[in-house]
Design a protein around this motif. Sequence first.
Motif, PDB file in Angstrom:
ATOM      1  N   UNK A   1       0.851  -1.189   0.000  1.00 24.25           N
ATOM      2  CA  UNK A   1       0.000   0.000   0.000  1.00 24.25           C
ATOM      3  C   UNK A   1       0.886   1.238   0.000  1.00 24.25           C
ATOM      4  N   UNK A   2       0.279   2.379  -0.250  1.00 19.64           N
ATOM      5  CA  UNK A   2       1.011   3.641  -0.267  1.00 19.64           C
ATOM      6  C   UNK A   2       0.745   4.407   1.024  1.00 19.64           C
ATOM      7  N   UNK A   3       1.796   4.849   1.687  1.00 15.01           N
ATOM      8  CA  UNK A   3       1.644   5.716   2.853  1.00 15.01           C
ATOM      9  C   UNK A   3       1.358   7.129   2.356  1.00 15.01           C
ATOM     10  N   UNK A   4       0.198   7.650   2.712  1.00 20.64           N
ATOM     11  CA  UNK A   4      -0.251   8.950   2.191  1.00 20.64           C
ATOM     12  C   UNK A   4      -0.007  10.090   3.168  1.00 20.64           C
ATOM     13  N   UNK A   5       0.232   9.766   4.435  1.00 18.49           N
ATOM     14  CA  UNK A   5       0.556  10.802   5.416  1.00 18.49           C
ATOM     15  C   UNK A   5       1.454  10.220   6.487  1.00 18.49           C
ATOM     16  N   UNK A   6       2.467  11.003   6.829  1.00 12.67           N
ATOM     17  CA  UNK A   6       3.358  10.678   7.936  1.00 12.67           C
ATOM     18  C   UNK A   6       4.109  11.956   8.273  1.00 12.67           C
ATOM     19  N   UNK A   7       4.202  12.285   9.552  1.00 18.26           N
ATOM     20  CA  UNK A   7       4.828  13.546   9.939  1.00 18.26           C
ATOM     21  C   UNK A   7       5.778  13.296  11.095  1.00 18.26           C
ATOM     22  N   UNK A   8       7.058  13.197  10.759  1.00 13.29           N
ATOM     23  CA  UNK A   8       8.045  12.932  11.784  1.00 13.29           C
ATOM     24  C   UNK A   8       8.043  11.484  12.222  1.00 13.29           C
ATOM     25  N   UNK A   9       8.625  11.251  13.376  1.00 16.58           N
ATOM     26  CA  UNK A   9       8.844   9.890  13.868  1.00 16.58           C
ATOM     27  C   UNK A   9       7.655   9.329  14.622  1.00 16.58           C
ATOM     28  N   UNK A  10       6.813  10.215  15.183  1.00 15.81           N
ATOM     29  CA  UNK A  10       5.841   9.750  16.160  1.00 15.81           C
ATOM     30  C   UNK A  10       4.396   9.804  15.691  1.00 15.81           C
ATOM     31  N   UNK A  11       4.147  10.339  14.518  1.00 17.74           N
ATOM     32  CA  UNK A  11       2.757  10.423  14.051  1.00 17.74           C
ATOM     33  C   UNK A  11       2.250   9.049  13.623  1.00 17.74           C
ATOM     34  N   UNK A  12       0.928   8.955  13.476  1.00 20.93           N
ATOM     35  CA  UNK A  12       0.406   7.763  12.815  1.00 20.93           C
ATOM     36  C   UNK A  12       0.713   7.862  11.332  1.00 20.93           C
TER      37      UNK A  12
END
Length: 431
Positions: free
Chosen positions: A344-355
Amino acid sequence: MDFKGVRARQVGQADLYGRSKRRTLRVLSESPLNAEPPDVAELLQYPITPRRLIYKRNHSDIKDVKADAGVKEPAFNITIDGEVDRDLSISFQDLVNQFSRKEVVAALQCAGNRRAQMAEKTQRDVKGLKWNEGAVSNVKWGGVLLRDVLLYAGIPTNCDDLHVCLASHIAPCEQDTYYGVSIPIEKVMDEGGDVLLAYEMNDEPLTPEHGFPLRIVVPGFSGARWVKWIDRITVSRNESPNFYQQRDYKVLPDTVISHDMADAQDWWSRVPAIQAIALNSVVATVQRVPSVITNITNVSPYTHGHVTPDVGRIVLRATGYALSGTRITKVDISADSGKNWVPAQITYQEGKWSWSLWEGDIAVSASNTANGINGINGENGHNTENGVATKRVVTVWSRAQDESGDVQVTECAWNLRGVGFCAVGERQVEI
């Protein structure tokens, strides 16, 4: 900072900034208040969770510190003591004014998230609120690093075996006179650990139900460690003696079937408390892409390494979230109980600790005879029986991987408290 207008509110009332009065959370208990978004699909529409959809977890009544104090600004002090060079009592205002502000985007997840799924999958009852998959929120937190505060108080040079005990005495809890837990000092003193004394969420002051004026934020750790209304921090050679550290939030063996048994066999002292959250993912939605494909070139069904181009197939689109005690690196999906996986494609991630939010397409056979399902294959691969179109249920799984190399487990054993459920995500769709 402007804390004007902060006041307590109940689920379903107008919130601090005049947003919708709709009852947006599913209430599991009224007193103490515990509630989660009823629709995970709605939750995933927002990479940063809006306040109205942030789940609420409490072991005590919600206290409005400002209202109780009868002043415009909170008269709130936090005590730092224990294995430090000097004991401190720091006012809320001094904490805000004297220490550098830090922002961290971090996912907050209840230890009991997916408890209802554990009960359903194992067909065994669990002791606790039946959270579905919405007891998770991704928030931008603002505050000061707890590391900076402890350095100011003075920490011993050799402190690797110490614990940081976190306590709130603002209200008596269900199982103790106060709420207390502890975390390893290595997490706090790690320059990349990002443990905060937080006073803001999503660029606004905390509200009473989320710990105003101060709460602990422990990125990558279970929500049980994120103490609200924190008023005392003790550096200690021992873990917190509180009930919620010693006799709760532990994954007991599946042979321990009652609290009486856990007490009699002293299991609470034999099992460590949950700290870092387990690698996890959830399938929030599965929808059919409105077409039947007979020549697949844009999806990868991974049928033993190759695609049969002349077999009618249906494309399903799945979305969901993933999180861990560290950064998510990959999410795969499967429509055949894990025999084959599609990235699958990761569509959102912000830094080390986000979902991490993700979406992916996967092809399944349009025939009921595929995948061992009985039925008659009609023209163009449609499902028919006696000339009438029939439907079948397809289950899509999700499986996450994080930067430590860990891969999400397929199954997760039952435990008495129903905490830490982390089996592959799954959701069914009728096609």
